[in-house]
Design a protein around this motif. Structure first.
Motif, PDB file in Angstrom:
ATOM      1  N   ALA A 530      -3.655 -18.162  -4.525  1.00 14.18           N
ATOM      2  CA  ALA A 530      -4.527 -16.861  -4.492  1.00 14.18           C
ATOM      3  C   ALA A 530      -3.733 -15.907  -5.501  1.00 14.18           C
ATOM      4  CB  ALA A 530      -4.505 -16.367  -3.252  1.00 14.18           C
ATOM      5  N   VAL A 531      -4.658 -15.462  -6.315  1.00 14.75           N
ATOM      6  CA  VAL A 531      -4.382 -14.478  -7.540  1.00 14.75           C
ATOM      7  C   VAL A 531      -5.023 -13.051  -7.421  1.00 14.75           C
ATOM      8  CG1 VAL A 531      -4.434 -13.912  -9.825  1.00 14.75           C
ATOM      9  CG2 VAL A 531      -3.610 -16.106  -9.163  1.00 14.75           C
ATOM     10  N   VAL A 532      -4.245 -11.860  -7.227  1.00 10.56           N
ATOM     11  CA  VAL A 532      -4.513 -10.602  -7.233  1.00 10.56           C
ATOM     12  C   VAL A 532      -3.915  -9.666  -8.137  1.00 10.56           C
ATOM     13  CG1 VAL A 532      -5.050 -10.845  -4.754  1.00 10.56           C
ATOM     14  CG2 VAL A 532      -3.022  -9.845  -5.635  1.00 10.56           C
ATOM     15  N   GLY A 533      -4.710  -8.687  -8.757  1.00  9.17           N
ATOM     16  CA  GLY A 533      -4.119  -7.719  -9.452  1.00  9.17           C
ATOM     17  C   GLY A 533      -3.282  -6.849  -8.694  1.00  9.17           C
ATOM     18  N   TYR A 534      -2.255  -6.107  -9.397  1.00  6.87           N
ATOM     19  CA  TYR A 534      -1.611  -5.038  -8.518  1.00  6.87           C
ATOM     20  C   TYR A 534      -1.163  -4.059  -9.832  1.00  6.87           C
ATOM     21  CZ  TYR A 534       2.822  -6.947 -11.032  1.00  6.87           C
ATOM     22  OH  TYR A 534       3.552  -7.391 -11.939  1.00  6.87           O
ATOM     23  N   PRO A 535      -0.963  -2.522  -9.316  1.00  6.63           N
ATOM     24  CA  PRO A 535      -0.867  -1.636 -10.505  1.00  6.63           C
ATOM     25  C   PRO A 535       0.407  -1.778 -11.295  1.00  6.63           C
ATOM     26  CG  PRO A 535      -1.169  -0.816  -8.368  1.00  6.63           C
ATOM     27  CD  PRO A 535      -0.936  -2.383  -8.024  1.00  6.63           C
ATOM     28  N   HIS A 536       0.293  -1.958 -12.500  1.00  4.69           N
ATOM     29  CA  HIS A 536       1.275  -2.288 -13.590  1.00  4.69           C
ATOM     30  C   HIS A 536       1.404  -1.044 -14.538  1.00  4.69           C
ATOM     31  CE1 HIS A 536       3.572  -3.989 -16.655  1.00  4.69           C
ATOM     32  NE2 HIS A 536       3.996  -5.062 -16.051  1.00  4.69           N
ATOM     33  N   ASP A 537       2.743  -0.629 -14.627  1.00  7.06           N
ATOM     34  CA  ASP A 537       2.789   0.823 -15.298  1.00  7.06           C
ATOM     35  C   ASP A 537       2.213   0.725 -16.708  1.00  7.06           C
ATOM     36  OD1 ASP A 537       3.854   2.058 -13.590  1.00  7.06           O
ATOM     37  OD2 ASP A 537       5.988   2.022 -13.946  1.00  7.06           O
ATOM     38  N   ILE A 538       2.442  -0.458 -17.453  1.00  9.28           N
ATOM     39  CA  ILE A 538       1.986  -0.658 -18.777  1.00  9.28           C
ATOM     40  C   ILE A 538       0.852  -1.225 -19.004  1.00  9.28           C
ATOM     41  CG2 ILE A 538       2.738  -1.707 -21.085  1.00  9.28           C
ATOM     42  CD1 ILE A 538       5.722  -0.123 -20.574  1.00  9.28           C
ATOM     43  N   LYS A 539       0.463  -2.565 -18.156  1.00 11.33           N
ATOM     44  CA  LYS A 539      -0.609  -3.402 -18.371  1.00 11.33           C
ATOM     45  C   LYS A 539      -1.901  -2.728 -17.582  1.00 11.33           C
ATOM     46  CE  LYS A 539       2.088  -7.474 -18.864  1.00 11.33           C
ATOM     47  NZ  LYS A 539       2.237  -9.051 -18.339  1.00 11.33           N
ATOM     48  N   GLY A 540      -1.683  -1.761 -16.900  1.00  8.02           N
ATOM     49  CA  GLY A 540      -2.803  -1.459 -16.209  1.00  8.02           C
ATOM     50  C   GLY A 540      -2.691  -2.256 -14.712  1.00  8.02           C
ATOM     51  N   GLU A 541      -2.973  -3.423 -14.736  1.00  7.75           N
ATOM     52  CA  GLU A 541      -2.772  -4.313 -14.047  1.00  7.75           C
ATOM     53  C   GLU A 541      -2.008  -5.424 -14.165  1.00  7.75           C
ATOM     54  OE1 GLU A 541      -6.147  -5.093 -10.619  1.00  7.75           O
ATOM     55  OE2 GLU A 541      -7.174  -4.898 -12.488  1.00  7.75           O
ATOM     56  N   GLY A 542      -1.245  -6.008 -13.064  1.00 10.26           N
ATOM     57  CA  GLY A 542      -0.476  -7.069 -13.337  1.00 10.26           C
ATOM     58  C   GLY A 542      -0.904  -8.389 -12.616  1.00 10.26           C
ATOM     59  N   ILE A 543      -0.632  -9.553 -12.801  1.00 10.04           N
ATOM     60  CA  ILE A 543      -1.064 -10.794 -12.068  1.00 10.04           C
ATOM     61  C   ILE A 543       0.055 -11.048 -11.110  1.00 10.04           C
ATOM     62  CG2 ILE A 543      -1.800 -13.205 -12.430  1.00 10.04           C
ATOM     63  CD1 ILE A 543      -2.637 -12.370 -15.190  1.00 10.04           C
ATOM     64  N   TYR A 544      -0.534 -11.002  -9.922  1.00 10.06           N
ATOM     65  CA  TYR A 544       0.321 -11.590  -8.825  1.00 10.06           C
ATOM     66  C   TYR A 544      -0.253 -12.698  -8.083  1.00 10.06           C
ATOM     67  CZ  TYR A 544       3.728 -10.660  -4.737  1.00 10.06           C
ATOM     68  OH  TYR A 544       4.589 -10.701  -3.870  1.00 10.06           O
ATOM     69  N   ALA A 545       0.573 -13.944  -8.284  1.00 11.24           N
ATOM     70  CA  ALA A 545       0.007 -15.086  -7.477  1.00 11.24           C
ATOM     71  C   ALA A 545       0.814 -15.359  -6.303  1.00 11.24           C
ATOM     72  CB  ALA A 545       0.229 -16.261  -8.750  1.00 11.24           C
ATOM     73  N   TYR A 546       0.160 -15.875  -5.203  1.00 15.22           N
ATOM     74  CA  TYR A 546       0.688 -16.519  -4.091  1.00 15.22           C
ATOM     75  C   TYR A 546       0.411 -17.713  -4.090  1.00 15.22           C
ATOM     76  CZ  TYR A 546       0.437 -11.460  -2.249  1.00 15.22           C
ATOM     77  OH  TYR A 546       0.581 -10.374  -2.201  1.00 15.22           O
ATOM     78  N   VAL A 547       1.710 -18.669  -4.148  1.00 10.82           N
ATOM     79  CA  VAL A 547       1.296 -20.046  -4.286  1.00 10.82           C
ATOM     80  C   VAL A 547       1.894 -20.888  -2.858  1.00 10.82           C
ATOM     81  CG1 VAL A 547       1.719 -22.029  -5.697  1.00 10.82           C
ATOM     82  CG2 VAL A 547       1.568 -19.883  -6.637  1.00 10.82           C
ATOM     83  N   ILE A 548       1.247 -21.969  -2.654  1.00 14.27           N
ATOM     84  CA  ILE A 548       1.784 -22.734  -1.481  1.00 14.27           C
ATOM     85  C   ILE A 548       2.034 -23.836  -2.250  1.00 14.27           C
ATOM     86  CG2 ILE A 548       1.536 -23.977   0.583  1.00 14.27           C
ATOM     87  CD1 ILE A 548      -1.040 -22.164   1.048  1.00 14.27           C
ATOM     88  N   ILE A 549       3.305 -24.608  -2.109  1.00 12.18           N
ATOM     89  CA  ILE A 549       3.585 -25.745  -3.018  1.00 12.18           C
ATOM     90  C   ILE A 549       4.159 -26.911  -2.021  1.00 12.18           C
ATOM     91  CG2 ILE A 549       4.194 -24.583  -4.997  1.00 12.18           C
ATOM     92  CD1 ILE A 549       7.289 -24.819  -4.183  1.00 12.18           C
ATOM     93  N   ASN A 550       4.121 -28.019  -2.647  1.00 12.88           N
ATOM     94  CA  ASN A 550       4.603 -29.334  -1.729  1.00 12.88           C
ATOM     95  C   ASN A 550       5.648 -29.683  -2.683  1.00 12.88           C
ATOM     96  OD1 ASN A 550       4.429 -31.829  -0.845  1.00 12.88           O
ATOM     97  ND2 ASN A 550       2.865 -32.491  -1.851  1.00 12.88           N
ATOM     98  N   SER A 551       6.810 -29.281  -2.444  1.00  7.65           N
ATOM     99  CA  SER A 551       7.934 -29.683  -3.539  1.00  7.65           C
ATOM    100  C   SER A 551       9.252 -29.628  -2.753  1.00  7.65           C
ATOM    101  CB  SER A 551       7.653 -28.689  -4.275  1.00  7.65           C
ATOM    102  OG  SER A 551       8.996 -28.565  -5.115  1.00  7.65           O
ATOM    103  N   GLN A 552      10.180 -30.456  -3.262  1.00 10.67           N
ATOM    104  CA  GLN A 552      11.434 -30.679  -2.939  1.00 10.67           C
ATOM    105  C   GLN A 552      12.170 -29.684  -4.134  1.00 10.67           C
ATOM    106  OE1 GLN A 552      11.537 -31.999  -0.328  1.00 10.67           O
ATOM    107  NE2 GLN A 552       9.550 -33.104  -0.461  1.00 10.67           N
ATOM    108  N   SER A 553      11.663 -29.667  -5.260  1.00 10.09           N
ATOM    109  CA  SER A 553      12.220 -28.831  -6.015  1.00 10.09           C
ATOM    110  C   SER A 553      12.553 -27.341  -5.880  1.00 10.09           C
ATOM    111  CB  SER A 553      11.584 -28.959  -7.863  1.00 10.09           C
ATOM    112  OG  SER A 553      10.173 -29.270  -7.434  1.00 10.09           O
TER     113      SER A 553
END
Ligand code: 7RM
Length: 629
Positions: A530-553
């Motif tokens: 799930a991706v949302v925007g958040y306030p970013h000082d320079i870019k206006g909005e930054g990209i914040y990603a919440y990720v569920i992974i299936n991983s041993q790495s």
């Protein structure tokens, strides 16, 4: 071109545009060259989205740029091109020269079988030939679709396939700051997934090695060498398509926004003239890339229709150093300067030191576009670049609107920090609540709609008219819905509050959160994101990603790979700024992700998460808060 000279005249024109839009627009359209005039100014229906401006008129937009301007302005500079490397010489193209080069390339397009209505992709760096390519398409009646050269081969292929393009215009490579970026090889990769492309024309810019496929690929210089500099313009109907430009929305893949010939011509020129208050000998510079609508309307079409001198810059604001923008302003004695808040904020972060050798005294008007400008950046721009005496035009508009909709007219409308201010004549915005009730009067806030058509309104989304109806004309009956929130203050001035849908605006680039999620999900160890925007000082909005992974790495390894996947699928502009690995996403009982909560966590606003009791999995909220970065 009609020009408004005072605030009272603005109000007069505005009133006329409300009472008698047809007479208002026909007066403006009268100053153009038509092969045949219209039978009726406007026919429209917002339910089926059938909009017809200057009905049955015939024209070619390039005759309005060239034949209409050549007599008086043949020797005037049309385009000043500033290369990436300040030690390379700039190029000044007069209207006559630009006309000849456009004709030559138009002939080349025709020689390669391009006809009226064919779609041509332009995937090129910021060089004069990119403008020539657009104008040549328009001259022969082909429909251009410019794709920003920073997009990946996958994004490029998607666009080629969506509009079933016949040809790609590109370059060997692209000089950008200290880097040399491959361009042709990206096209080659894209074309592995495309079957409609018959030929590719390649401009030599960086001289890097490229593969040329026999029978498909041709060098630009070879194509034009045998052609003459005279070319008859195709006669188009007002509503014939001029271009398609892909833009992101809240769902699905980017949509091909369609603009038509006459309406776009009239509106881009009228707004350029009036917002920037261009005077005959001014030098105007818009720092956008031609891959975005701002480049289409306010580097190429608007200025050239008005016979202006427009600057095109190949490079970036930080190369060879952070004074570059201001050095260019002084070098060409720029009078109108138009850029994005993200650039202002990035340069502001370097303080005043980079300005100490610049005079900037040629500036008369400064402008902002692409995202809300915060008050701090507004004042910094106004005080240090405009030296306190240049009107600052904060111009609100969209790919779909084709031209500026809400803005001060430079030097005419009183400036109010961080307010786009008043609608242009002919634009009738309304503020609605979620139920669609119009909120009248001052001191109200809601969703921004437009209730009456303007000449450059979107006509359709290419290949899928229903999608156009659903996206823009169905939320509120009888109105165009912008996707933006807005506030009308106590003076009646409008302040744009940003997107109210799942579109985020990163450094002035529009992105669908769904689009970024789909890219992230291509990583084989990702289960959901799930991706949302958040306030970013320079870019206006930054990209914040919440990720569920299936991983041993390790999480860090996967995070790095996710960034790479997004870069590969969309392009570097869509890379997440922050990635949080989570075990679940907050979902409603109907299985919808509660983005409101994710947005608050991403913004470090944990205080009031609202009602979480309806969640299927309330426990996950605490985990997400604890792991927030
Ligand atoms: C021109 C352009 C459109 C979205 C739009 C807004 C945001 C643009 C302003 C602005 C506040 C502005 N086209 N936006 N200009 N927000 N003030 N002056 O950017 O199609 O790429 O983006 O950009 O959210 O809906 S676009």
């Amino acid at each position: 071109m009609q020009r408004i000279n005072s605030l009272s005249e603005y109000f007069k024109k505005y009133e006329l545009s409300e009472k008698n839009p047809e007479s208002f627009w026909s007066e403006i359209a009268d100053s153009f060259t038509w092969k045949k005039k219209w039978d009726k100014v406007l026919d429209w229906d917002f339910e089926n989205v059938s909009i017809n401006w200057f009905q049955n008129a015939k024209l070619n937009i390039t005759e309005n740029i060239f034949e209409r301007n050549l007599k008086e302005r043949g020797d005037k500079t049309a385009i000043i091109w500033e290369p990436n490397d300040p030690n390379e010489s700039p190029i000044h193209l007069t209207y006559k020269k630009l006309y000849e080069e456009t004709c030559r390339f138009s002939n080349a397009l025709r020689s390669k079988g391009i006809k009226k209505g064919d779609r041509v992709i332009i995937y090129m760096p910021m060089v004069p030939e990119a403008a020539i390519a657009m104008l040549a398409c328009a001259r022969v009646g082909a429909v251009h679709s410019v794709v920003f050269a920073g997009f990946s081969s996958t994004s490029l292929a998607d666009r080629i396939n969506d509009c079933q393009a016949k040809m790609v215009l590109t370059s060997d490579g692209n000089f950008r700051g200290s880097k040399t970026i491959p361009v042709k090889s990206v096209v080659d990769e894209a074309l592995e997934k495309c079957s409609t492309i018959e030929s590719v024309i390649v401009l030599e810019r960086t001289k890097q090695a490229v593969e040329m496929f026999e029978g498909r690929d041709f060098w630009w210089h070879d194509c034009v060498s045998e052609e003459t500099n005279i070319c008859d313009a195709e006669v188009l109907d007002s509503e014939d398509m001029l271009f398609i430009l892909y833009t992101s929305g809240s769902t699905g893949k980017p949509k091909g926004v369609v603009h038509s010939s006459a309406g776009y011509m009239v509106y881009s020129a009228y707004t350029f003239q009036n917002v920037f208050q261009y005077d005959e000998n001014d030098i105007y510079w818009c720092t956008a890339d031609v891959g975005w609508i701002t480049g289409h309307s306010y580097i190429v079409y608007g200025p050239l229709l008005c016979g202006a001198t427009t600057v095109m810059f190949e490079g970036v604001p930080t190369f060879p150093n952070v004074s570059r923008f201001w050095d260019i302003v002084d070098k060409f004695k720029i009078n109108q300067f138009y850029t994005a808040p993200t650039a202002i904020r990035a340069l502001q972060a370097h303080g005043l030191e980079p300005l100490k050798n610049n005079s900037l005294e040629s500036l008369k008007v400064i402008g902002s576009v692409g995202e809300p400008i915060n008050e701090e950046a507004w004042h910094w721009y106004h005080d240090n670049i405009g030296k306190g005496n240049c009107p600052l035009v904060d111009t609100w508009w969209q790919t779909e609107t084709g031209g500026i909709m809400i803005s001060a007219l430079a030097g005419i409308t009183p400036n109010k920090p961080a307010h786009a201010s008043l609608p242009l004549p002919g634009i009738h915005p309304v503020i609605v609540d979620p139920e669609g009730n119009e909120l009248v009067g001052n001191n109200v806030q809601g969703n921004l709609c437009i209730k009456f058509p303007w000449p450059s309104i979107i006509r359709t989304t290419y290949g899928d008219h229903q999608r156009c109806i659903n996206t823009y004309f169905s939320n509120y009956k009888g109105m165009y819905f912008t996707g933006d929130g807005v506030k009308r203050d106590h003076d009646g001035y409008l302040r744009i509050l940003g997107r109210v849908d799942d579109v985020i605006n990163v450094s002035g680039h529009r992105m669908g959160t769904a689009e970024v999620e789909n890219a992230i999900n291509e990583h084989e160890e990702v289960i959901e994101s799930a991706v949302v925007g958040y306030p970013h000082d320079i870019k206006g909005e930054g990209i914040y990603a919440y990720v569920i992974i299936n991983s041993q790495s390790s999480d860090d390894k996967v995070k790095g790979e996710i960034v790479d996947v997004v870069r590969r699928v969309i392009g570097p502009i869509a890379k997440p700024d922050k990635i949080q690995i989570v075990s679940g996403l907050p979902k409603t009982r109907s299985g919808k992700i509660m983005r409101r909560i994710l947005r608050k966590v991403a913004s470090n606003d944990f205080g009031n998460l609202g009602d979480t009791s309806t969640l299927l999995n309330p426990d996950v909220v605490e985990e997400i808060i604890n792991g927030a970065n």
